[in-house]
Every structure is written in C-alpha cells, then in structure tokens.
Design an enzyme around this catalytic site. Structure first.
Site, short mmCIF file in Angstrom:
data_model
loop_
_atom_site.label_atom_id
_atom_site.label_comp_id
_atom_site.label_asym_id
_atom_site.label_seq_id
_atom_site.Cartn_x
_atom_site.Cartn_y
_atom_site.Cartn_z
N CYS A 163 -21.03 -15.17 -42.40
CA CYS A 163 -19.59 -15.16 -42.67
C CYS A 163 -19.02 -13.78 -42.97
O CYS A 163 -18.20 -13.28 -42.20
CB CYS A 163 -19.28 -16.11 -43.82
SG CYS A 163 -19.91 -17.76 -43.54
C1 UGA Z 1 -19.17 -16.92 -48.05
C2 UGA Z 1 -18.08 -17.24 -49.08
O1 UGA Z 1 -18.57 -17.03 -50.40
C3 UGA Z 1 -17.60 -18.67 -48.93
O2 UGA Z 1 -16.52 -18.93 -49.85
C4 UGA Z 1 -17.11 -18.90 -47.50
O3 UGA Z 1 -16.69 -20.23 -47.28
C5 UGA Z 1 -18.25 -18.58 -46.55
O4 UGA Z 1 -18.67 -17.21 -46.74
C6 UGA Z 1 -17.73 -18.79 -45.15
O5 UGA Z 1 -16.90 -18.00 -44.70
O6 UGA Z 1 -18.06 -19.83 -44.53
P1 UGA Z 1 -21.82 -17.34 -47.90
O7 UGA Z 1 -21.80 -16.42 -46.72
O8 UGA Z 1 -22.52 -18.64 -47.78
O9 UGA Z 1 -20.30 -17.72 -48.34
O10 UGA Z 1 -22.50 -16.58 -49.08
P2 UGA Z 1 -22.07 -15.80 -50.41
O11 UGA Z 1 -22.64 -16.47 -51.57
O12 UGA Z 1 -20.63 -15.54 -50.44
O13 UGA Z 1 -22.85 -14.42 -50.19
C7 UGA Z 1 -22.55 -13.55 -49.12
C8 UGA Z 1 -23.39 -12.31 -49.21
O14 UGA Z 1 -22.97 -11.48 -50.29
C9 UGA Z 1 -24.88 -12.57 -49.45
O15 UGA Z 1 -25.65 -11.71 -48.66
C10 UGA Z 1 -25.06 -12.25 -50.92
O16 UGA Z 1 -26.37 -11.87 -51.24
C11 UGA Z 1 -24.08 -11.11 -51.08
N1 UGA Z 1 -23.63 -10.96 -52.49
C12 UGA Z 1 -22.87 -11.91 -53.08
C13 UGA Z 1 -24.00 -9.82 -53.18
O17 UGA Z 1 -24.71 -8.93 -52.67
N2 UGA Z 1 -23.57 -9.67 -54.48
C14 UGA Z 1 -22.80 -10.61 -55.09
O18 UGA Z 1 -22.44 -10.41 -56.27
C15 UGA Z 1 -22.45 -11.76 -54.37
#
Ligand code: UGA
Length: 446
Positions: A270
């Site tokens: 995403c």
């Molecule tokens: C993300 C959004 O959080 C959702 O709200 C959205 O619906 C989704 O994309 C989408 O567009 O369908 P997702 O990709 O499943 O969800 O995962 P996240 O939990 O958001 O993490 C994304 C990335 O950011 C991961 O690689 C995670 O490790 C990284 N991240 C997240 C960090 O490095 N630090 C953080 O503090 C949070």
C-alpha cells in the site's frame, strides 16, 4: 441481503468473511481459479490473523459462495469492487482490473431492475469512480446512474495483520456519493452491519473520497519517514535514542505516538504504491509537493542506510555471512511485497555477502524470489549460527526474546544490527557489537 464482492485479496476476502459472519449472504468473485479453489476448501490464500475461523464459518454455513464468474452476482443488491490497482512502470496505477470488473458488473446491471449498487473500495486516484467506472457501467449496461443503478466510492483503511479487527472496528467510514439513493443504501448497510453503533461517517463526493484514502496513507507514511529522519540525527549523537524522542513528541496529543517507530522504512502493498501514485497524480495536476516526494525519497534511503551500517560494522560485506531475521514487510503477515528486508537481501547479494534467512511465515514466498541464491533456515537460532552479522528486519514477537547469550553462543562474531529496534540496547554488553537504527551508541564516560 445478498452482497457481491469482486476481487478476493486482503480487502475483499476480509470484508466478505466479516459480512458473512454478521449474517449477510455473500457471493465472492475472483478470476484466479486457484484462489477460488482454496477459499472453497476454507484455506485462506494468504496468512492473516483471525481469518481462518471466520472463513471456515462463512463457507461451512453456506453464507459465502465464491466463483470465477460474474454470472453468480445475479440477484445481488450491493457489490463491492475490491480488485487490485498495482503500480505501472511510471509510478501511476494500473486500472485494468478496475475497468475489467466494471465491464463485468455492467453485464449484471443490464439484467437487474432492482437498483443494484456498485461500491468502489479499490484504491484509485481521484476521478476514477466518476470518470472511468461510471461511464463504463452506463455505456455497457445501457442503464442510467442514479435512476437504474447506484454507485459509491468507499475506501478502506484496514491494515494487513489486523485486517479483521480493522474491518470490524474501523475508525471511520468514508462514503463518496453523488446521488441520495446510493448514499442511503450504503449507510443503511453499515447501520445494520454495525448494529446501530456506526463508526464516524464522512460523507462526500467520489473524488474527495478517493483522495482521502491517499491523503490518509501519505500522512502515515510521512510519520514513518519523519521519525526515520530524526533517527538519522540520533545516530550521530552519543547517548541519544529515537525511541525516547518518539515517546516524548508522541505525548503531544497533536502528534500522537502511533506510526513513530523508526526502522528500515515502510513497505507492503500500500504505502509505496500509493505514494508513487499520489506523486504521479499531483504531477498531472501541476500540484507537486517537495514534502510528498520527500516521504518517498527518505524511505528509499532507509534500505541503503541499513546496508551501509552493515558494511561499516563488518568492514566490507564480501564473503561475510549475514543472517536476516524477518522477511515479511511487517510482523503478522507473510506478505513480502516491497518488503525492506527483500531489498536489503538484494543489496547484500550485490555486495557478495552470503545470506541466511528466517521468517516464521514468509520463507516460501521469499524462496520464489531468491531461489538458491540465499540459504533458508528453520529457526532463528539456526539462522545466526556461524554468522558475522545478524540483521533484524521484521518485528516478530519471537525475535524480541533473543538474548545476548544467544548471539554469543551461536555466531562466529557476535554482531547485531537491530533495524526494527526490538531488542533492548541496555541489555547488551560490549561483548556483542550492537547497533540499532536511531541509537546514538554508548556515551564514553572516560
Ligand atoms: C496501510 C494503512 O495503515 C492502512 O490504513 C491502509 O488501509 C492500507 O495501508 C491500505 O492502503 O490498504 P498496511 O500496509 O497493511 O496498511 O501496513 P501498516 O501497518 O500501515 O505498515 C506499513 C509499513 O510501515 C510497514 O512496512 C511498517 O513496518 C511500516 N511502519 C509502520 C513503520 O516503519 N513504522 C511505524 O511506526 C509504522
């Protein structure tokens, strides 16, 4: 009420099983025959916490049926479009699945006189529902939007790894509608789905709803890139730690603590795709922003940064044995799409390191990428055996339990690069060469 779902990926399948669990009859359609066969046998095509029992119930009670033919959508009152929108070479999104499914749905609308409602949940750039989906539906069905069929944009905000929880308890529902009848029909579905306790609802037009999805993801990605930028500064200041900075600034309610975990950068299906699409889209509008392009640049630099720390720690990577703990783009999923870990492995191979990997869920998918170019281990401890460096790339719970002794007893030279900041720096003595992203190192008090 009979609901159709076109596209049984993360969003489609999680939405389908949750609706089935609340008593709705579901017809799922996906063109991937293998996926359909797996779902029919109650086997989820991907790992997602909490999906198994819900899928089992949905199929065994007969509430959810699925097939690879649009014909089975006959008689559905509301159809969610949840097909994929992958990235094209230039960074914009590929709308071929959206267009193909709109054509398939038009055939169904043509023979349905009961005002079927099409709800676009796929992430699409602003203008897609109104300027692409609507004309296809009208032209190919010969029917009129607003009087013969309804249309809404209804982006989703669920995260992999907590997709079921997010589907059941979303922070908000965004409904983009341009006629009252469609809006009312979708609101009425959500009212009965959430049994009266409907989450905050934002009602707007198609394009604004579509933009909200991108603005939401880009803001979260910005928090990640921001804290990773602060982490770089912390690394230059002995005794400082980005975790403390995140804790302190997160206590400001205007900032908030969530999405301030510094690490190897964001990945997944995403954020990277949506950022690229937003950048390309803003170019077409003549509304580019250095802030938005900067989010992506910082993120790309973070993988490079991990590799360059590894190079420095080992004084060169050629011939060194490097173990990678964690392959999935984040814990709780087997998804390796745009995973920083996969990028880091590719770079390590370019530098001619020997790479040994482990992940509790994502080894099979990784094998399809690297084949025999790397070694796959059955456990975390096996992975680090005889290695010169261990890089922690995914925050799986089992890695948090690793102790100094585990590294000392198993590695050739005990050196750890904690790219996810899951181990406690203070618990490591100088016997282990320990580096974490955003950690300024020990203060030399002598
Ligand atoms: C993300 C959004 O959080 C959702 O709200 C959205 O619906 C989704 O994309 C989408 O567009 O369908 P997702 O990709 O499943 O969800 O995962 P996240 O939990 O958001 O993490 C994304 C990335 O950011 C991961 O690689 C995670 O490790 C990284 N991240 C997240 C960090 O490095 N630090 C953080 O503090 C949070």
């Amino acid at each position: 009420m009979k609901i159709g779902i076109v596209g049984l990926g993360y969003v489609g399948l999680c939405t389908a099983v949750c609706l089935a669990d609340r008593g709705f009859d579901i017809v799922g359609v996906d063109l991937d025959g293998r996926k359909i066969r797996m779902i029919r046998k109650c086997r989820p095509p991907f790992y997602e916490r909490g999906l198994d029992p819900l899928l089992n119930r949905a199929i065994s009670t007969g509430r959810m049926k699925c097939s690879n033919s649009y014909e089975n959508l006959k008689g559905t009152n509301l159809i969610f479009m949840t097909v994929g929108t992958p990235t094209l070479r230039d960074g914009s999104i590929d709308l071929s699945q959206v267009k193909a499914s709109a054509e398939g749905l038009a055939r169904i609308i043509k023979r349905n006189d009961r005002f079927p409602l099409v709800v676009v949940k796929s992430t699409v750039i602003p203008g897609t529902t109104g300027r692409i989906v609507k004309p296809i539906l009208e032209k190919q069905s010969g029917k009129h939007f607003g009087s013969d069929f309804g249309l809404c944009s209804n982006p989703e905000f669920l995260r992999e790894g907590s997709a079921i929880e997010d589907t059941l308890h979303p922070d908000k529902i965004v409904i983009g509608a341009e006629d009252e009848r469609s809006a009312k029909a979708l609101i009425s579905l959500y009212t009965s789905y959430y049994s009266g306790a409907v989450p905050p609802l934002v009602r707007t037009n198609f394009a604004a709803a579509e933009l909200i999805k991108y603005a939401n993801n880009a803001f979260l990605a910005m928090k990640v890139s921001y804290i990773n930028s602060v982490a770089r500064i912390c690394e230059k200041i002995p005794g400082s730690d980005v975790g403390k900075v995140a804790q302190a600034i997160g206590l400001d309610s205007r900032i908030g603590r969530k999405f301030l975990e510094a690490g190897p950068g964001y990945g997944g299906s995403c954020f990277p795709k949506d950022l690229r699409a937003l950048i390309e889209f803003s170019k077409t509008l003549g509304a580019t922003s250095p802030l938005i392009t900067g989010i992506e640049q910082v993120n790309r630099g973070q993988v490079q940064h991990v590799v360059s720390i590894a190079r420095k720690m080992l004084r060169g990577l050629r011939g060194k044995r490097v173990s990678i703990l964690g392959l999935a783009f984040k814990a709780g999923t087997n998804d390796i799409r745009e995973s920083p870990s996969i990028e880091v492995i590719s770079q390590l191979l370019v530098h001619r390191a020997k790479v040994i990997v482990y992940d509790p869920k994502a080894v099979e998918d990784t094998r399809r990428v690297f084949g025999r170019r790397i070694t796959y281990s059955p456990t975390a401890l096996d992975t680090i055996k005889g290695c010169d460096l261990c890089i922690i790339m995914t925050a799986w719970e089992e890695f948090k339990k690793l102790k100094e002794e585990d590294f000392l007893a198993n590695m050739k030279n005990a050196a750890v690069l904690d790219a996810r900041r899951i181990l406690n720096f203070d618990e490591f003595s100088p016997r282990v060469k320990f580096t974490a992203i955003g950690q300024g190192g020990r203060i030399n008090r002598t």
